[in-house]
Design a protein around this motif. Sequence first.
Motif, mmCIF file in Angstrom:
data_model
loop_
_atom_site.group_PDB
_atom_site.id
_atom_site.type_symbol
_atom_site.label_atom_id
_atom_site.label_comp_id
_atom_site.label_asym_id
_atom_site.label_seq_id
_atom_site.Cartn_x
_atom_site.Cartn_y
_atom_site.Cartn_z
ATOM 1 N N UNK A 186 19.662 19.903 0.563
ATOM 2 C CA UNK A 186 19.849 20.558 2.202
ATOM 3 C C UNK A 186 20.124 21.998 1.837
ATOM 4 N N UNK A 187 20.709 22.595 0.803
ATOM 5 C CA UNK A 187 20.796 24.045 0.259
ATOM 6 C C UNK A 187 19.359 24.693 0.276
ATOM 7 N N UNK A 188 18.304 23.967 0.170
ATOM 8 C CA UNK A 188 16.957 24.807 -0.026
ATOM 9 C C UNK A 188 16.816 25.627 -1.191
ATOM 10 N N UNK A 189 17.575 25.244 -2.270
ATOM 11 C CA UNK A 189 17.324 26.109 -3.436
ATOM 12 C C UNK A 189 15.848 26.388 -3.991
ATOM 13 N N UNK A 190 15.222 25.165 -3.628
ATOM 14 C CA UNK A 190 13.766 25.295 -3.808
ATOM 15 C C UNK A 190 12.922 24.444 -2.884
ATOM 16 N N UNK A 191 11.725 24.772 -2.625
ATOM 17 C CA UNK A 191 10.957 23.832 -1.555
ATOM 18 C C UNK A 191 10.541 22.474 -2.221
ATOM 19 N N UNK A 192 10.620 22.602 -3.328
ATOM 20 C CA UNK A 192 10.255 21.057 -3.970
ATOM 21 C C UNK A 192 11.353 20.210 -4.683
ATOM 22 N N UNK A 193 12.603 20.554 -4.344
ATOM 23 C CA UNK A 193 13.632 20.045 -4.874
ATOM 24 C C UNK A 193 13.549 18.535 -4.648
ATOM 25 N N UNK A 194 13.418 17.937 -3.337
ATOM 26 C CA UNK A 194 13.239 16.620 -2.767
ATOM 27 C C UNK A 194 11.851 16.052 -3.514
ATOM 28 N N UNK A 195 10.916 16.782 -3.620
ATOM 29 C CA UNK A 195 9.769 16.082 -4.418
ATOM 30 C C UNK A 195 10.074 15.793 -5.838
ATOM 31 N N UNK A 196 10.948 16.672 -6.499
ATOM 32 C CA UNK A 196 11.109 16.482 -7.935
ATOM 33 C C UNK A 196 12.125 15.368 -8.180
ATOM 34 N N UNK A 197 13.364 15.430 -7.445
ATOM 35 C CA UNK A 197 14.273 14.211 -7.702
ATOM 36 C C UNK A 197 13.842 12.974 -7.111
ATOM 37 N N UNK A 198 13.112 12.902 -5.998
ATOM 38 C CA UNK A 198 12.364 11.831 -5.790
ATOM 39 C C UNK A 198 11.233 10.824 -6.441
ATOM 40 N N UNK A 199 10.592 11.776 -7.427
ATOM 41 C CA UNK A 199 9.596 11.341 -8.578
ATOM 42 C C UNK A 199 10.488 10.573 -9.325
ATOM 43 N N UNK A 200 11.812 10.711 -9.477
ATOM 44 C CA UNK A 200 12.709 10.123 -10.531
ATOM 45 C C UNK A 200 13.637 8.916 -9.798
ATOM 46 N N UNK A 201 14.229 9.140 -8.848
ATOM 47 C CA UNK A 201 14.792 7.882 -8.226
ATOM 48 C C UNK A 201 14.021 7.216 -7.428
ATOM 49 N N UNK A 202 12.830 7.526 -6.748
ATOM 50 C CA UNK A 202 11.954 6.675 -6.081
ATOM 51 C C UNK A 202 10.611 7.092 -6.314
ATOM 52 N N UNK A 203 9.933 6.849 -7.520
ATOM 53 C CA UNK A 203 8.834 6.969 -7.881
ATOM 54 C C UNK A 203 7.588 6.472 -7.115
ATOM 55 N N UNK A 204 6.661 7.309 -6.921
ATOM 56 C CA UNK A 204 5.479 6.624 -5.964
ATOM 57 C C UNK A 204 4.888 5.487 -6.774
ATOM 58 N N UNK A 205 4.461 4.337 -5.936
ATOM 59 C CA UNK A 205 3.896 3.118 -6.324
ATOM 60 C C UNK A 205 2.547 3.149 -6.148
#
Length: 298
Positions: free
Chosen positions: A82-101
């Motif tokens: 939510x602090x938007x420290x980088x536009x790809x923060x969600x993309x990075x974190x979700x690749x670890x917590x919820x990797x694409x199937x």
Amino acid sequence: MDLLPLRVSLVLLLWTLSAVASTFPFAVSYYSPKRPACRAIPSTMALCHDVGYTEMRLPNLLGHDTLKEAQQQASSWVPLVSKRCHKDTKRFLCSLFAPVCLVEFVEPLPPCRSLCEVVRDGCVPVMSAFGFPWPEMFNCSQFPPGNEMCIPGTTTGSKGMDDRLEEHAKMPRCDACRPFGDAEKEMQQNFCQHDFMVKLKVKESHINGGNRKVVPEGPSLVILKRLNRVEEEEINRKAFLLQKGATCTCGELLEPSTTLLALGRKAGNKLLLNRIMGWHTGDGELKRFLQGIRKLQC
């Protein structure tokens, strides 16, 4: 910028990380003891809403085996996104917590090193303002470099990989790898209509023209329809072909250290695989199954 909610969340986050570190110290876990499975990303997993895909792999890259565990750990990172420290923060974190199937990739696709580095460099100042370092569990050096089969950032040059992932996701499953009913029974019933059965582990699988070449890990065990020990020995070190394998998916051929059984035919000097199944029960059961195959009168 109001950082108080972030301060509280980071304190809880660092406590959580220290508490679970001994349970699953982070490393890209390509060889989970649990069979991988696709799961819909639940609506309660706020971190990975609108991430660009709807199904995730479990176990994930952080060692979480259940949706509940993945959701609980992922929730700690929502304030940082939510602090938007980088536009790809969600993309990075979700690749670890919820990797694409993706059906043809048996193991989760990790984030690219470059994605990790840009997110780290953007978010470290926000975290370090409160004395929190970039977690060792997100050490960027453990992720693959370059434009390999990994999740890239949205910066220039990532579109090609995104297109590849989308293309792979739409590819049909190869006929040779389509799901079985009673797999053992079907392999047994179809043995006599083929030239051989082979037991192997895959060392390498890559596109060769319009086909897929399958290189075994060490000698294969070959069972011919008609007893010919010399021919069995000649075959057991050769590579195999999955015809038209460049245009379809077969996750079994990408699964490391897994025993595969396949039925095939000879076409000149080529060995063609027609039916493939993974063997996931014990060695004793496999030995008995192969003994039964050898006794078949074709």
